[in-house]
Enzyme design. Structure first.
Site, PDB file in Angstrom:
ATOM      1  N   ARG A   1       0.856  -1.179   0.000  1.00  0.00           N
ATOM      2  CA  ARG A   1       0.000   0.000   0.000  1.00  0.00           C
ATOM      3  C   ARG A   1       0.888   1.224   0.000  1.00  0.00           C
ATOM      4  NH1 ARG A   1      -3.806  -2.426  -1.269  1.00  0.00           N
ATOM      5  NH2 ARG A   1      -5.848  -2.612  -0.295  1.00  0.00           N
TER       6      ARG A   1
ATOM      7  N   GLU B   1      -2.557   7.909  -3.804  1.00  0.00           N
ATOM      8  CA  GLU B   1      -2.935   7.524  -5.167  1.00  0.00           C
ATOM      9  C   GLU B   1      -4.405   7.869  -5.435  1.00  0.00           C
ATOM     10  OE1 GLU B   1      -1.899   3.291  -4.650  1.00  0.00           O
ATOM     11  OE2 GLU B   1      -4.019   2.812  -4.893  1.00  0.00           O
TER      12      GLU B   1
ATOM     13  N   HIS C   1      -1.748   0.431  -9.517  1.00  0.00           N
ATOM     14  CA  HIS C   1      -2.410  -0.451  -8.531  1.00  0.00           C
ATOM     15  C   HIS C   1      -3.167  -1.593  -9.241  1.00  0.00           C
ATOM     16  CE1 HIS C   1      -4.187  -0.530  -4.187  1.00  0.00           C
ATOM     17  NE2 HIS C   1      -4.127  -1.747  -4.698  1.00  0.00           N
TER      18      HIS C   1
END
Ligand code: DGY
Length: 333
Positions: A245, A274, A292
Site C-alpha cells: 500500500r 494515489e 495499482h
C-alpha cells in the site's frame, strides 16, 4: 413491489463492477449502483447509504466511525479487496456491522505481478522500452540497459503473509534465490525450511536484500516503515518493489534516495495519495510505475467480486459469511 411480498434489503454497490455480479446481487436485494469511477466518500457516501443494509466496496471507500454513526441501518460492509485499511473494523464491530474482505483468491495473481514488477525493475524493462520507442536504439553496446540479475540473488520479503510467501516461493523454487524476510511473526520452521527462508531484523533485511519486495499490510504500525533511514541501509545495486500500500514507503524519501544513488531502482504499484503520484518519481528513469493493478487478472478480479458478493448475500440472509474480519459480530446475533 407487490405489497404481499416481504421487502428485500437494499444495498449499495459503491463502485462499478462486473454486470453479472450486480445481476446476482439483484436476485437477493434492491441494488443501487454508484455508476462512476469517482469514489464515494464522506457525506456523499453517507447520503447514498441512507436506508441501506449493506455496501459492496472495492478497497478505497472510507468506512469510519462518523460514517457509521450517520448510517444506523448499515449491517454489512463487504470489500472485494484483501487490504482493508479503508475500513475502521473496530468502529464497525462496536456498532455491530459485519466486515468482510477477500483474502486468498488474489494471492497467486498478486505474487505473479510482484515478481514481474521486480524483474521489470531489475532488468530495466520500462526504461529500455521507452528508449527504443524514442528511436534512440542505434547500436548494440556491452552495457546497454544492463541491470541486476534475479537468479541467485537475495530476495528480501517485507511482510510474510500469504502473498509474501507466494513471492518467496517464486524466488526460491523458480529462480534459485536466497530468501530472507522480516515479519512480526516467524514462519513455522518447516515452512522456513521449504523455502530456505531466514527471518532477519529490518535493518539486516534492508542491508542484505538484492531485491526487496514489500507486501506488508498498511496501518499505523507500518506507516513509513520504509523511510529515509531504512533506505540508507540498502545496497546501491538493490531494487525495491512495493505491491503493499502507499504509505508503507515514504515516497518522497524514496525519490530522494533513488536520485542520490542509494539504491538502483524501484517498482511501484501503490502510492501515497494515489491516484496521485509523487512528481519526483515521475521524473526518474529508474522507476517502473503501474496503477495499482497487482491483482488485476480478469479471472482474479472476478473471483474477488464473487467472494464479496457471496459474503454480502450470506451476511444479509442469515448465513455465515466466508471471510469475516469481525466474526464476533455474528456471535452477538
Ligand atoms: C487488495 O485487494 O487489497 C488490492 O490491493 C486491491 O485493492
Amino acid at each position: 413491489m407487490n405489497p404481499s411480498q416481504p421487502s428485500r434489503p437494499t444495498i449499495l454497490v459503491a463502485r462499478p463492477v462486473f454486470p453479472d455480479t450486480v445481476a446476482r446481487l439483484r436476485q437477493h436485494f434492491e441494488v443501487d449502483v454508484h455508476d462512476s469511477e469517482t469514489p464515494l466518500q464522506g457525506d456523499a457516501l453517507a447520503r447514498r447509504l441512507q436506508g441501506k443494509s449493506g455496501v459492496f466496496v472495492a478497497g478505497v471507500e472510507p468506512i469510519d466511525a462518523a460514517l457509521l454513526a450517520a448510517c444506523p441501518e448499515l449491517k454489512a460492509v463487504c470489500s472485494m479487496a484483501v487490504g482493508y485499511n479503508n475500513i475502521d473494523v473496530a468502529a464497525c464491530t462496536a456498532r455491530g456491522v459485519l466486515v468482510t474482505n477477500a483474502p486468498g483468491v488474489l494471492t497467486e495473481t498478486t505474487a505473479d505481478f510482484g515478481f514481474a514488477l521486480m524483474m521489470a525493475t531489475a532488468r530495466r524493462i520500462g526504461e529500455a522500452e521507452r528508449f527504443l520507442r524514442r528511436g534512440e536504439w542505434t547500436h548494440w553496446s556491452y552495457d546497454l540497459m544492463a541491470g541486476q540479475d534475479i537468479h541467485g540473488a537475495t530476495l528480501g520479503v517485507l511482510g510474510m503473509g500469504r502473498i509474501g510467501q507466494a513471492v518467496a516461493r517464486r524466488g526460491a523454487l523458480g529462480f534459485g534465490m536466497k530468501v530472507v524476510y522480516h515479519n512480526r511473526s516467524h514462519l513455522p520452521e518447516a515452512e522456513e525450511a521449504a523455502l530456505g527462508a531466514r527471518w532477519l531484523p529490518l535493518p539486516e533485511l534492508m542491508a542484505q536484500a538484492d531485491h526487496l519486495v514489500i507486501v506488508v499490510p498498511y496501518g499505523p504500525a507500518s506507516h513509513h516503515l520504509v523511510g529515509r533511514e531504512q533506505l540508507a541501509w540498502m545496497k546501491p545495486t538493490a531494487t525495491l518493489t512495493n505491491i503493499a500500500r502507499g504509505g508503507v514507503v515514504d515516497d518522497a524519501a524514496l525519490a530522494e534516495a533513488l536520485r542520490a544513488g542509494q539504491l538502483a531502482a524501484a517498482g511501484l504499484d501503490v502510492f501515497e495519495g494515489e491516484p496521485q503520484v509523487h512528481p519526483a518519481l515521475l521524473t526518474l528513469p529508474n522507476v517502473v510505475l503501474t496503477p495499482h493493478i497487482a491483482s488485476a487478472s480478469l479471472a482474479t478480479r472476478r473471483a474477488m467480486a464473487d467472494l464479496a458478493a457471496d459474503n454480502l448475500i450470506a451476511a444479509l440472509t442469515g448465513q455465515p459469511p466466508l471471510t469475516a474480519l469481525n466474526p464476533e459480530v455474528l456471535a452477538r446475533g
